[in-house]
Design a protein around this motif. Structure first.
Motif, mmCIF file in Angstrom:
data_model
loop_
_atom_site.group_PDB
_atom_site.id
_atom_site.type_symbol
_atom_site.label_atom_id
_atom_site.label_comp_id
_atom_site.label_asym_id
_atom_site.label_seq_id
_atom_site.Cartn_x
_atom_site.Cartn_y
_atom_site.Cartn_z
ATOM 1 N N MET A 68 0.864 -1.183 0.000
ATOM 2 C CA MET A 68 0.000 0.000 0.000
ATOM 3 C C MET A 68 0.899 1.230 0.000
ATOM 4 N N PHE A 69 0.713 2.112 -0.983
ATOM 5 C CA PHE A 69 1.540 3.304 -1.110
ATOM 6 C C PHE A 69 0.742 4.541 -0.726
ATOM 7 N N PHE A 70 1.421 5.483 -0.080
ATOM 8 C CA PHE A 70 0.809 6.748 0.344
ATOM 9 C C PHE A 70 1.694 7.883 -0.173
ATOM 10 N N LEU A 71 1.122 8.705 -1.042
ATOM 11 C CA LEU A 71 1.871 9.793 -1.670
ATOM 12 C C LEU A 71 1.480 11.130 -1.058
ATOM 13 N N PHE A 72 2.482 11.874 -0.604
ATOM 14 C CA PHE A 72 2.283 13.220 -0.064
ATOM 15 C C PHE A 72 3.086 14.205 -0.926
ATOM 16 N N ASN A 73 3.023 15.478 -0.575
ATOM 17 C CA ASN A 73 3.722 16.472 -1.394
ATOM 18 C C ASN A 73 5.221 16.510 -1.137
ATOM 19 N N ALA B 107 7.768 19.220 -4.672
ATOM 20 C CA ALA B 107 8.892 19.075 -3.739
ATOM 21 C C ALA B 107 10.086 19.898 -4.196
ATOM 22 N N GLU B 108 10.288 19.975 -5.518
ATOM 23 C CA GLU B 108 11.421 20.762 -6.042
ATOM 24 C C GLU B 108 11.235 22.250 -5.765
ATOM 25 N N LYS B 109 9.978 22.717 -5.903
ATOM 26 C CA LYS B 109 9.715 24.148 -5.753
ATOM 27 C C LYS B 109 9.523 24.568 -4.303
ATOM 28 N N SER B 110 9.130 23.615 -3.468
ATOM 29 C CA SER B 110 8.710 23.956 -2.110
ATOM 30 C C SER B 110 9.870 23.912 -1.137
ATOM 31 N N SER B 111 9.745 24.702 -0.097
ATOM 32 C CA SER B 111 10.679 24.597 1.034
ATOM 33 C C SER B 111 9.935 23.917 2.161
ATOM 34 N N GLY B 112 9.212 22.852 1.809
ATOM 35 C CA GLY B 112 8.332 22.146 2.746
ATOM 36 C C GLY B 112 9.103 21.316 3.740
ATOM 37 N N PRO B 113 8.417 20.389 4.395
ATOM 38 C CA PRO B 113 9.014 19.602 5.473
ATOM 39 C C PRO B 113 10.164 18.740 4.979
ATOM 40 N N ALA B 114 11.194 18.669 5.795
ATOM 41 C CA ALA B 114 12.350 17.847 5.457
ATOM 42 C C ALA B 114 12.020 16.383 5.677
ATOM 43 N N PRO B 115 12.550 15.493 4.817
ATOM 44 C CA PRO B 115 12.227 14.072 4.948
ATOM 45 C C PRO B 115 12.608 13.475 6.291
ATOM 46 N N GLU B 116 13.681 14.010 6.912
ATOM 47 C CA GLU B 116 14.100 13.386 8.171
ATOM 48 C C GLU B 116 13.100 13.599 9.309
ATOM 49 N N LEU B 117 12.133 14.488 9.105
ATOM 50 C CA LEU B 117 11.089 14.646 10.123
ATOM 51 C C LEU B 117 10.216 13.405 10.224
ATOM 52 N N LEU B 118 10.257 12.587 9.184
ATOM 53 C CA LEU B 118 9.468 11.365 9.163
ATOM 54 C C LEU B 118 10.329 10.234 9.681
ATOM 55 N N ALA B 119 10.117 9.834 10.914
ATOM 56 C CA ALA B 119 10.981 8.820 11.523
ATOM 57 C C ALA B 119 10.176 7.598 11.892
ATOM 58 N N SER B 120 10.712 6.444 11.548
ATOM 59 C CA SER B 120 10.039 5.213 11.942
ATOM 60 C C SER B 120 10.166 5.021 13.437
ATOM 61 N N SER B 121 9.122 4.489 14.028
ATOM 62 C CA SER B 121 9.119 4.279 15.467
ATOM 63 C C SER B 121 8.043 3.273 15.792
ATOM 64 N N PRO B 122 7.995 2.786 17.033
ATOM 65 C CA PRO B 122 6.847 1.963 17.427
ATOM 66 C C PRO B 122 5.574 2.760 17.278
ATOM 67 N N PRO B 123 4.434 2.084 17.233
ATOM 68 C CA PRO B 123 3.183 2.754 16.903
ATOM 69 C C PRO B 123 2.894 4.013 17.707
ATOM 70 N N ASP B 124 2.908 3.929 19.014
ATOM 71 C CA ASP B 124 2.558 5.084 19.831
ATOM 72 C C ASP B 124 2.963 4.779 21.257
ATOM 73 N N ASN B 125 3.787 5.643 21.815
ATOM 74 C CA ASN B 125 4.331 5.359 23.148
ATOM 75 C C ASN B 125 3.254 5.265 24.210
ATOM 76 N N LYS B 126 2.131 5.968 23.988
ATOM 77 C CA LYS B 126 1.108 5.976 25.030
ATOM 78 C C LYS B 126 0.056 4.893 24.839
ATOM 79 N N SER B 127 0.225 4.050 23.837
ATOM 80 C CA SER B 127 -0.779 3.022 23.574
ATOM 81 C C SER B 127 -0.155 1.638 23.570
ATOM 82 N N PRO B 128 0.161 1.082 24.734
ATOM 83 C CA PRO B 128 0.800 -0.226 24.766
ATOM 84 C C PRO B 128 -0.103 -1.353 24.309
ATOM 85 N N ASP B 129 -1.409 -1.092 24.138
ATOM 86 C CA ASP B 129 -2.296 -2.178 23.763
ATOM 87 C C ASP B 129 -2.278 -2.471 22.272
ATOM 88 N N GLU B 130 -1.503 -1.718 21.478
ATOM 89 C CA GLU B 130 -1.355 -2.017 20.059
ATOM 90 C C GLU B 130 -0.054 -2.793 19.879
#
Length: 967
Positions: free
Chosen positions: A727-732, A807-830
């Motif tokens: 499943m692919f998810f495309l953002f700007n 992406a070429e024209k924009s000074s949008g969010p840097a890719p490194e802001l997207l970091a893999s991590s466990p689902p959610d620190n406050k939700s141990p039931d997942e």
């Protein structure tokens, strides 16, 4: 008979699968000892008589031949059951080796499947009589400890969990073939879905993925692997292994050829032309469907569900299409041992004791004799004890079969709920029936972590399906149609009323249902409560009186009251103008909706209690869409008014009595829409990002300023394991690729991401030999993907190129802001179960112990099952084209039509008995469907009928007027 007819092996293989009613028989093979006592596979192309020389003395075994990388790809419960029996057999024979913890956990699931819930006395007796592995006594306490944790687990669930554990073991599906390397060191070779593996003893020391292998061949006793050139590899171009004999070598080579074709090719390879003079090498080729063809066939639903019985289980898990069990219709299925009566071989079914029903017989629900044992499909574990208003679903094919049977039998319906264990289509149910509308239905939630088939029983006694008053005759319809106005303006006015009814119900989800639930739980800050309800209650109050006024005008128009003054009231523009002018005073509340959405999401982010509350509320039947979607409804409604008034003004001539008021109302509503449109676009993107966040795990910071959603959908990604659905998810600014994880909530696990800055995209069908193929080249990584069709590929190409340009024209969010991590620190039931370590295999139990909501019917899941995609533009168009009203639905095998209240929104049709119902009884997701008009050959001799079809699923709906039909 087969010997006399010189039938090829395929005929015998198909006969076995037909006898078992096994749809996914391509994963299995027939194995027998040749004249040298070496176990070989039956060649499907060669005549049986040339392979089995002395049939009366040969035992032919029906066994699993191809083990897929993910057992979720096995779409039939019967197939998974046979795989589970194969695991059981491999454990007993010592072929599947693993540590004590994994062994005990595997056996505990087998025991749960065979005897049901834990009872210490029964467990000890059962383990004493049944030896699953040698020296089992040392593990019995650990087995019972694990078994205790499986309370409420059905046999189908146990199979699923068993395969989930087994598939991550190194020796799962492995058959070792002794060999020596060039230095004379003793090793073992094996073949799997990924490629060729090298073992020393039972330890894997090397692997050659199919993507690395250029050619496989054998020369006498030498097995040769020719690799693709790789500058980073220390391997030689050609690897050579010595096997015991030429026959052993050729046998292993043939198995490798078959595995490569089954897992890597799209379709069965075509036979090579025969040489004119002489031939070189073997003419052997793979015969049969590839895995992709099997998956496509089962997903198309081109087969009927069959019932089967587990011979070794004291608990029955029976497939059924019939809603009402009846002793007189109960069938005793044939056992596999009956093969000896049909074939001249001594048969041993390696899957041990399966009972099957003959194909083509009428399918009826079977129930156990009245006694102490009850079907576990009706049991609820302590974890499932709390009441959750989740919809129990069944496929439309099952519903229609049951409805047809009832119509033919013409007898009163019993009000008892079904006790048959209902299992639906392995892909998304085509028509999901919420059977909880029935008065006597036991409220059960779907177990979220199970196989798609393992659904709880659904009685199919929905008023939607079975109320005789809903079925209309043609004469009734004609009389009713003649009684009402026929002009287009009337039906435009009627659309205002019907959509207003739905809008008012949507407001009540917030002002009534959500507010009532919040008042009972101390989970939301008072400031947030006041912000939400103080801005929604005035809207609800206003639109309640607005709807009443519209309905009164329609009653006058139809002549149901004050018929003598009807002529003055055949218009709607004046009512719209008056109310739209009054609506302007409510704009202050509409401006607050952006703040409401943000504050609610912040509250959910900061409070686990509020998050759990909102998550549980979304499972209630009234909340038929994501909760935050209802917060956007007031802004969407303004656009609907604008479009309706545009159609009305276009229809009226300037001289019409209603034209002036209608044009003034259009001007007023257009001004309101223009003021709020920019705010609405931002809110829709914000809402979509938060909705996607719930469907994804393994990612942080999905929702950040500047990020915009563009497209999501299913593509096949080319890897060492072949083409795999992702499943692919495309953002700007970035592109994510995921797979559907085996989490309790059925979310998608992020595998990787590609920053769009500096990316290039090119078509690469010729390079890879894969249809509709694209290569995405990033600065640090490149991937190859394939779309399901040319149209899908063009959509993705256009949107990815647009996103790259942004992406070429924009000074949008840097890719490194997207970091893999466990689902959610406050939700141990997942809890995910992706660990590959044997020591962590016990973690798979947590998916049963920690029940979480099942997100199985979202747009993301529909795209996954229908192998399609949807863009943000599509979402915006869908918002503009929401519709409500009555439709007649044609029954599948009769001339009857059934009147339903239908709401079309969010790419889905929701079905109600009437507009007064608080929640839908059924839904039909439409992504992937085609819309046409019935042809003459279909014998639908009615006006205003449209046809919806997806593969083998076909539905006919009939509108009341030409205007409604076109809408």
């Amino acid at each position: 008979f087969l010997l006399q007819q010189r039938a090829p092996g395929k005929v015998l293989h198909d006969a076995v699968c037909s006898h078992l009613n096994l749809v996914e028989g391509d994963y299995f093979g027939l194995e027998f000892p040749d004249h040298k006592k070496m176990m070989v596979w039956l060649d499907l192309l060669k005549p049986v008589m040339k392979q089995i020389r002395r049939p009366k003395h040969v035992v032919v075994k029906f066994v699993v031949k191809f083990f897929p990388p993910d057992h979720a790809q096995l779409q039939e419960e019967l197939t998974r059951y046979l795989f589970a029996l194969q695991v059981k057999q491999d454990l007993a024979q010592g072929r599947l080796t693993c540590n004590d913890t994994s062994t005990a956990l595997l056996i505990s699931h087998i025991v749960q499947s065979e005897i049901g819930d834990f009872d210490e006395t029964i467990d000890r007796e059962h383990l004493a009589k049944n030896k699953y592995i040698p020296q089992q006594e040392a593990l019995e306490d650990k087995i019972m400890e694990f078994h205790r944790s499986h309370m409420g687990q059905t046999p189908a669930e146990s199979d699923f969990q068993l395969l989930e554990i087994a598939r991550r073991l190194e020796m799962y599906g492995i058959r070792l073939h002794p060999a020596k390397d060039r230095e004379g060191t003793k090793i073992n070779l094996a073949v799997a879905n990924t490629g060729i593996l090298v073992f020393q003893g039972h330890t894997k020391i090397n692997a050659f993925n199919w993507a690395k292998v250029r050619k496989l061949s054998f020369k006498r006793k030498r097995f040769l692997i020719k690799l693709r050139p790789d500058v980073n590899s220390s391997f030689q171009d050609t690897l050579e292994f010595l096997m015991a004999s030429r026959d052993f070598c050729k046998s292993f080579w043939k198995i490798c050829v078959e595995h490569h074709a089954f897992f890597r090719l799209f379709e069965e390879p075509k036979p090579k032309p025969k040489p004119v003079l002489f031939s070189r090498g073997s003419s052997f080729r793979f015969s049969g469907r590839t895995q992709k063809q099997v998956l496509d066939y089962v997903k198309e639903g081109g087969h009927k569900k069959v019932q089967f019985e587990r011979k070794h289980s004291k608990i029955h898990s029976i497939r059924s299409l019939s809603a009402q069990p009846s002793e007189q219709h109960t069938e005793v299925p044939k056992q596999v041992s009956d093969f000896s009566a049909h074939f001249p071989f001594n048969w041993e079914l390696r899957s041990l004791g399966l009972q099957s029903c003959q194909q083509g017989k009428e399918l009826k629900a079977s129930t156990e004799d009245t006694g102490q044992h009850k079907s576990p499909s009706l049991k609820k574990s302590p974890k499932e004890g709390r009441k959750v208003d989740g919809a129990v679903v069944s496929t439309v094919e099952e519903e229609e079969e049951a409805a047809k049977d009832r119509m033919q039998q013409n007898r009163p319906q019993s009000q008892q709920p079904s006790t048959g264990s209902l299992t639906g289509s392995p892909h998304l149910s085509e028509l999901s029936i919420n059977s909880q509308g029935g008065p006597s239905v036991v409220n059960m939630s779907l177990s979220p972590n199970l196989s798609p088939d393992a659904k709880q029983s659904s009685p199919l006694i929905s008023p939607l399906l079975n109320d005789p008053s809903c079925i209309r005759t043609d004469d009734e319809e004609e009389v009713k149609r003649k009684r009402f106005p026929t002009e287009k303006a009337y039906f435009i006015a009627k659309e205002v009323a019907t959509t207003e009814r739905t809008y008012l119900k949507d407001l009540e989800v917030i002002t009534s249902w959500f507010q009532s639930a919040v008042s009972k739980e101390d989970c939301m800050p008072e400031t947030l409560k006041n912000l939400i309800f103080s801005n929604f209650e005035p809207l609800h109050k206003f639109h309640t009186s607005f709807l009443k006024e519209i309905e009164q005008r329609l009653a006058l128009w139809e002549g149901r009251s004050n018929a003598h003054i009807k002529g003055d009231y055949q218009r709607i523009g004046d009512v719209m103008l008056k109310n739209i002018q009054s609506m302007k005073q409510l704009t202050i509340h509409l401006w607050k909706h952006n703040e409401i959405l943000i504050e609610l999401e912040n509250g959910i982010k900061n409070s686990r209690k509020l998050e759990t509350f909102c998550r549980d509320f979304e499972l209630q039947k009234v909340c038929y869409l994501p909760l935050n979607t209802f917060l956007l409804r007031p802004l969407h409604r303004l656009m609907h008014y604008k479009q309706i008034m545009e159609r009305l003004c276009k229809h009226y001539p300037p001289s019409h009595i209603d034209f002036r008021d209608s044009r003034a109302a259009l001007a007023e509503i257009s001004e309101m829409v223009a003021q709020l449109h920019g705010n609405m676009i931002k809110m829709e993107n914000f809402q979509k990002l938060h909705e996607l966040k719930k469907d994804l795990i393994g990612i942080d910071n999905l929702v950040i300023p500047g990020r915009e959603f563009i497209r999501l959908g299913s593509l096949s990604k080319l890897s060492g394991k072949g083409l795999q659905q992702r499943m692919f998810f495309l953002f700007n600014d970035i592109m994510l690729y995921t797979s559907r994880g085996l989490t309790a909530s059925n979310q998608f696990k992020v595998h990787g991401h590609l920053p769009l800055y500096g990316m290039t995209i090119e078509e690469s069908e010729e390079e890879w030999g894969v249809p509709h193929c694209l290569t995405l080249r990033g600065q640090h990584q490149s991937i190859v993907v394939a779309a399901s069709s040319r149209t899908e590929m063009d959509k993705w190409t256009e949107d990815i190129q647009m996103a790259i340009d942004l992406a070429e024209k924009s000074s949008g969010p840097a890719p490194e802001l997207l970091a893999s991590s466990p689902p959610d620190n406050k939700s141990p039931d997942e809890t995910t179960v992706d660990q590959e370590s044997e020591d962590d295999l016990s973690a798979s139990r947590t998916s049963l112990e920690r029940q979480s909501p099942h997100r199985g019917n979202t747009t993301v899941h529909v795209c996954w099952h229908r192998n399609t995609s949807v863009s943000m533009i599509d979402f915006s168009i869908a918002v503009e084209n929401q519709l409500s009203g009555n439709l007649l639905r044609k029954f599948k095998n009769s001339n009857g039509w059934q009147k339903l209240w239908v709401v079309f929104t969010n790419f889905c049709m929701f079905f109600y008995k009437s507009h007064q119902d608080n929640h839908p009884l059924a839904s039909l997701p439409l992504l992937g469907y085609s819309l046409t008009i019935p042809s003459e050959s279909e014998n639908i001799h009615k006006d205003y009928v449209f046809k919806l079809h997806f593969k083998s699923h076909v539905y006919y709906f009939r509108a009341e007027s030409e205007y409604t039909f076109e809408r």
